[in-house]
Motif scaffolding. Structure first.
Motif, PDB file in Angstrom:
ATOM      1  N   THR A  53     -23.797 -43.453  27.155  1.00 34.62           N
ATOM      2  CA  THR A  53     -22.905 -43.856  28.247  1.00 34.62           C
ATOM      3  C   THR A  53     -22.112 -42.666  28.773  1.00 34.62           C
ATOM      4  OG1 THR A  53     -21.107 -44.383  26.731  1.00 34.62           O
ATOM      5  CG2 THR A  53     -22.677 -46.156  27.248  1.00 34.62           C
ATOM      6  N   LEU A  54     -21.539 -42.834  29.948  1.00 36.60           N
ATOM      7  CA  LEU A  54     -20.753 -41.776  30.571  1.00 36.60           C
ATOM      8  C   LEU A  54     -19.544 -41.369  29.726  1.00 36.60           C
ATOM      9  CD1 LEU A  54     -20.171 -39.871  32.908  1.00 36.60           C
ATOM     10  CD2 LEU A  54     -18.999 -41.755  34.046  1.00 36.60           C
ATOM     11  N   PRO A  55     -18.758 -42.322  29.185  1.00 39.22           N
ATOM     12  CA  PRO A  55     -17.624 -41.876  28.357  1.00 39.22           C
ATOM     13  C   PRO A  55     -18.070 -41.053  27.146  1.00 39.22           C
ATOM     14  CG  PRO A  55     -17.343 -44.172  28.959  1.00 39.22           C
ATOM     15  CD  PRO A  55     -18.720 -43.773  29.397  1.00 39.22           C
ATOM     16  N   LEU A  56     -19.193 -41.408  26.553  1.00 38.75           N
ATOM     17  CA  LEU A  56     -19.708 -40.641  25.425  1.00 38.75           C
ATOM     18  C   LEU A  56     -20.174 -39.258  25.875  1.00 38.75           C
ATOM     19  CD1 LEU A  56     -20.278 -40.609  22.431  1.00 38.75           C
ATOM     20  CD2 LEU A  56     -22.481 -41.659  22.898  1.00 38.75           C
ATOM     21  N   GLN A  57     -20.764 -39.173  27.046  1.00 44.04           N
ATOM     22  CA  GLN A  57     -21.189 -37.878  27.582  1.00 44.04           C
ATOM     23  C   GLN A  57     -19.984 -36.970  27.809  1.00 44.04           C
ATOM     24  OE1 GLN A  57     -23.599 -38.447  31.095  1.00 44.04           O
ATOM     25  NE2 GLN A  57     -24.941 -39.892  30.054  1.00 44.04           N
TER      26      GLN A  57
END
Length: 80
Positions: A53-57
């Motif tokens: 996901t974007l937050p993890l990226q």
């Protein structure tokens, strides 16, 4: 989160950011942006191989950036 921001979360975004930061390091050398470029490229490769996901990226980029800058600083201190 804005839709335009989530559309940038693909691996091509991170790979592009890495290349742009690398080019900026060439234009304005200072041995700082290259570490951020490497972190962005690693995140791009991970995002390409594993759907994250974007937050993890973004979190992964932040952690890798700090680690890369720290490792680069230590490496440059050993090899003047």
């Amino acid at each position: 989160m804005p839709e335009w921001f989530t559309s940038l979360s693909g691996h091509w975004f991170w790979l592009s950011v890495g290349v742009l930061l690398g080019a900026a390091e060439i234009l304005a050398p200072g041995f700082f942006l290259i570490w951020l470029a490497m972190a962005a490229i690693v995140v791009g490769l991970i995002a390409w191989l594993v759907p994250i996901t974007l937050p993890l990226q973004v979190g992964l980029f932040a952690v890798l950036s700090v680690l890369a800058v720290y490792a680069g600083k230590r490496w440059l201190a050993k090899n003047p």
